[in-house]
Design a protein around this motif. Structure first.
Motif, short mmCIF file in Angstrom:
data_model
loop_
_atom_site.label_atom_id
_atom_site.label_comp_id
_atom_site.label_asym_id
_atom_site.label_seq_id
_atom_site.Cartn_x
_atom_site.Cartn_y
_atom_site.Cartn_z
N LEU A 112 0.85 -1.20 0.00
CA LEU A 112 0.00 0.00 0.00
C LEU A 112 0.89 1.26 0.00
N ARG A 113 1.94 1.22 0.83
CA ARG A 113 2.83 2.39 0.91
C ARG A 113 3.45 2.67 -0.45
N LEU A 161 -18.50 9.54 0.77
CA LEU A 161 -17.82 10.30 1.81
C LEU A 161 -16.91 9.37 2.63
N ALA A 162 -17.44 8.20 2.97
CA ALA A 162 -16.66 7.24 3.76
C ALA A 162 -15.45 6.77 2.96
N LYS A 163 -15.67 6.47 1.67
CA LYS A 163 -14.58 5.98 0.82
C LYS A 163 -13.47 7.03 0.72
N LEU A 164 -13.86 8.29 0.45
CA LEU A 164 -12.86 9.35 0.31
C LEU A 164 -12.10 9.56 1.61
N THR A 165 -12.83 9.56 2.72
CA THR A 165 -12.18 9.79 4.01
C THR A 165 -11.16 8.69 4.30
N MET A 166 -11.56 7.44 4.06
CA MET A 166 -10.64 6.32 4.33
C MET A 166 -9.40 6.39 3.43
N LEU A 167 -9.63 6.74 2.15
CA LEU A 167 -8.49 6.75 1.22
C LEU A 167 -7.52 7.89 1.49
N VAL A 168 -8.05 9.07 1.80
CA VAL A 168 -7.16 10.20 2.12
C VAL A 168 -6.34 9.83 3.37
N PHE A 169 -7.02 9.25 4.34
CA PHE A 169 -6.35 8.86 5.59
C PHE A 169 -5.24 7.83 5.32
N LEU A 170 -5.58 6.79 4.54
CA LEU A 170 -4.58 5.75 4.25
C LEU A 170 -3.39 6.35 3.49
N HIS A 171 -3.70 7.28 2.59
CA HIS A 171 -2.62 7.91 1.82
C HIS A 171 -1.67 8.67 2.73
N SER A 202 -8.57 8.44 -7.66
CA SER A 202 -8.91 7.42 -8.66
C SER A 202 -7.71 6.51 -8.96
N LYS A 203 -6.51 6.93 -8.56
CA LYS A 203 -5.32 6.07 -8.81
C LYS A 203 -5.07 5.10 -7.65
N MET A 204 -5.87 5.19 -6.60
CA MET A 204 -5.59 4.36 -5.41
C MET A 204 -6.33 3.03 -5.47
N SER A 205 -6.03 2.24 -6.52
CA SER A 205 -6.82 1.02 -6.66
C SER A 205 -6.49 0.01 -5.55
N TYR A 206 -5.21 -0.12 -5.18
CA TYR A 206 -4.89 -1.05 -4.09
C TYR A 206 -5.41 -0.48 -2.77
N GLY A 207 -5.32 0.84 -2.61
CA GLY A 207 -5.83 1.49 -1.40
C GLY A 207 -7.30 1.16 -1.19
N TRP A 208 -8.08 1.20 -2.26
CA TRP A 208 -9.52 0.91 -2.13
C TRP A 208 -9.74 -0.56 -1.77
N LYS A 209 -8.85 -1.43 -2.29
CA LYS A 209 -8.99 -2.86 -1.91
C LYS A 209 -8.66 -3.05 -0.42
N VAL A 210 -7.69 -2.28 0.06
CA VAL A 210 -7.36 -2.36 1.50
C VAL A 210 -8.57 -1.87 2.31
#
Ligand code: HEM
Length: 493
Positions: A327-328, A442-452, A350-358
């Motif tokens: 992921l990193r 909203l949940a998806k975006l929040t989780m992905l920004v956080f993981l990033h 939209s480029k965080m395809s692995y991030g979304w799977k996580v």
């Protein structure tokens, strides 16, 4: 002795004189007993038809075991897990006087979700309706629900949330940096709850004043606690505190709405987009009561769920270092292609395809909403099981998400399993059908920004490995809140 003889004599006298009557009464009693017992067996076997389970005493049933599971550190699902072991995949129970059937399959989920509002409806829970409000999406009847959802949906579309991504990203960067500089362990769940609540309030009503945010956050937690409680206004109880908190929140919303209408305050946000509909016909706008109840509903449904999901993602990544490294790598490659300090955009997301799977694997394994209860509006059959009007059917998302036929080796945190397309109704962390979570994006975006920001900027250690669950929460959360310490990737410490 004399009495006994007399009694015998009396008896003989009675038998002799009333022989016919006695025979008739005996025949009638035997017949009646036979028919009543037949009827009883028929009723209970129809009631219990095929679905095994323990209904126990009227009203009480298995309520005490349910409450015990609710208050244990193993979590609410322990109640369901044990009954599956005892009775099998399908089982029924009686909780608070209602018969509940736990529906374990995608086929069952499909029937229930695609007939929501027709054959099934969300059960009326008084404490929920009182805390969230009679005009909340949780409580309103079908016609109002359709209109309210239609009007609320636009601001939650992906495109409308582009501003949110940048604002949340800035807020997060600042707070993570501060925590890292302090070099102290902090409770991740508290951090995530505060930041999701602040960012939702900001997105909905542009609230940025720290003391107001603090008050709204505290009051929303009290309302949230009261949604499932005994609805008696007794000082000191969860319900009482929640209703008082609700009154304070409505007063705050009222003041903000009045300031906007009088032109003393202006902002580009969700609330403003709703107030701009003031001159439209009634079916194209929300009344003030609807607006206020649903502002409250969105904060209480969004903050605890998203914060818990963020917390679990950190816990799972900590336990699965190879996933964390992968992921990193993805997140660093996105960061390297951007100017330093530039905020994230929807394009980056939209480029965080692995991030979304996580994120999806985190939602599958954590089951923030364990099951979805619906009351049955008319007798029906689900996969051959007879279900009676008035019963509850609970779509058991947790069982579906841990079904080894759908998710091989289900206990393994393996985001790559989402490389493959999921079978319909096999991935339902946000529900499905007309009541699907309105805050998915909203949940998806929040989780992905956080993981990033977390993985591209920091490494962390979890400072308490206790895995017991918070006995007070309706949703699975670590009792410890998952304390962590951060260190910057740049430091190489
Ligand atoms: C990871 C985070 C989240 C999860 C797991 C989640 C889960 C769910 C689920 C499962 C439902 C449907 C329940 C049912 O069918 O009985 C739901 C409904 C709902 N969610 Fe979320 N949610 C999340 C975040 C949010 C956010 C950020 C918001 C804020 C807007 C939100 C607002 C709502 C609302 C208003 C409903 C009721 C919809 C209706 O009844 O039509 N949720 N959520």
């Amino acid at each position: 002795m004399a009495n006994l003889n007399l009694a015998k004599e009396d008896l003989l006298f009675l038998v002799h004189n009333y022989y016919g009557t006695i025979v008739m009464v005996a025949v009638f009693s035997i017949g009646a007993t036979f028919f009543i017992s037949k009827a009883w067996t028929r009723t209970s076997s129809t009631e219990n038809s095929q679905i095994p389970g323990q209904l126990g005493l009227p009203f009480i049933g298995e309520t005490l075991s349910f409450l015990a599971a609710n208050n244990s550190t193993k979590g609410n699902y322990e109640f369901v897990r044990l009954r599956r072991l005892w009775h099998g995949k399908w089982f029924k129970t009686r909780i608070f006087g209602q018969i509940h059937v736990f529906v374990p399959s995608t086929e069952g989920a499909k029937i229930i979700f695609s007939n929501d509002f027709v054959h099934f409806n969300k059960g009326y829970v008084k404490s929920m309706a009182d805390a969230a409000g009679a005009n909340s999406m949780f409580s309103v009847p079908l016609e109002n629900h359709k209109r309210i959802r239609r009007l609320l949906s636009d601001p939650f579309s992906m495109n409308a949330l582009s501003d949110y991504v940048q604002k949340f990203d800035k807020m997060l960067c600042k707070r993570l940096k501060k925590l890292e500089e302090e070099r102290k362990s902090f409770v991740l769940l508290d951090f995530c709850t505060k930041i999701t609540c602040d960012s939702i309030c900001n997105m909905l009503m542009s609230v940025t004043d720290e003391s107001l945010l603090q008050n709204i956050g505290n009051d929303c937690s009290s309302v949230s606690d009261a949604t499932i409680s005994f609805p008696f206004m007794i000082p000191g109880t969860r319900y009482y505190k929640g209703i008082k908190a609700r009154q304070r929140l409505l007063k705050t919303y009222r003041e903000i709405i009045d300031r906007r209408r009088s032109g003393k305050e202006a902002s580009e946000d969700f609330l403003q987009s709703m107030l701009e509909r003031d001159s439209l016909p009634p079916n194209e706008k929300l009344s003030d009561a609807e607006l206020m109840d649903n502002l409250l509903t969105m904060i209480i449904s969004g903050e605890t769920t998203t914060a818990a999901a963020m917390m679990w993602s950190v816990k799972f990544l900590d336990e699965n270092r190879e996933v964390q490294d992968k992921l990193r790598e993805e997140q660093l490659s996105i960061a390297r292609n951007k100017p330093v300090e530039a905020s994230l955009t929807l394009d980056d997301i939209s480029k965080m395809s692995y991030g979304w799977k996580v994120a999806k694997e985190t939602l599958r394994m954590s089951n923030i909403v364990l099951w979805y209860p619906r009351v049955v509006l008319s007798d029906c059959k689900i996969e051959g099981h007879e279900i009676r009007k008035g019963w509850y059917v609970n779509v058991d998302a947790t069982r579906i998400h841990y079904d080894p036929d759908l998710y091989p080796n289900p206990m393994k945190f393996n985001p790559s399993r989402f490389d493959e397309i999921q079978k319909p109704y096999s991935f339902i962390p946000f529900g499905a059908g007309p009541r699907t979570c309105i805050g998915i994006n909203l949940a998806k975006l929040t989780m992905l920004v956080f993981l990033h920001r977390l993985t591209s900027g920091y490494k962390w250690t979890v400072d308490n490995m206790d895995t017991s669950l918070d006995p007070k929460g309706h949703i699975p959360r670590l009792r410890s809140g998952c304390p962590v310490s951060l260190r910057s990737l740049k430091d190489g410490r």
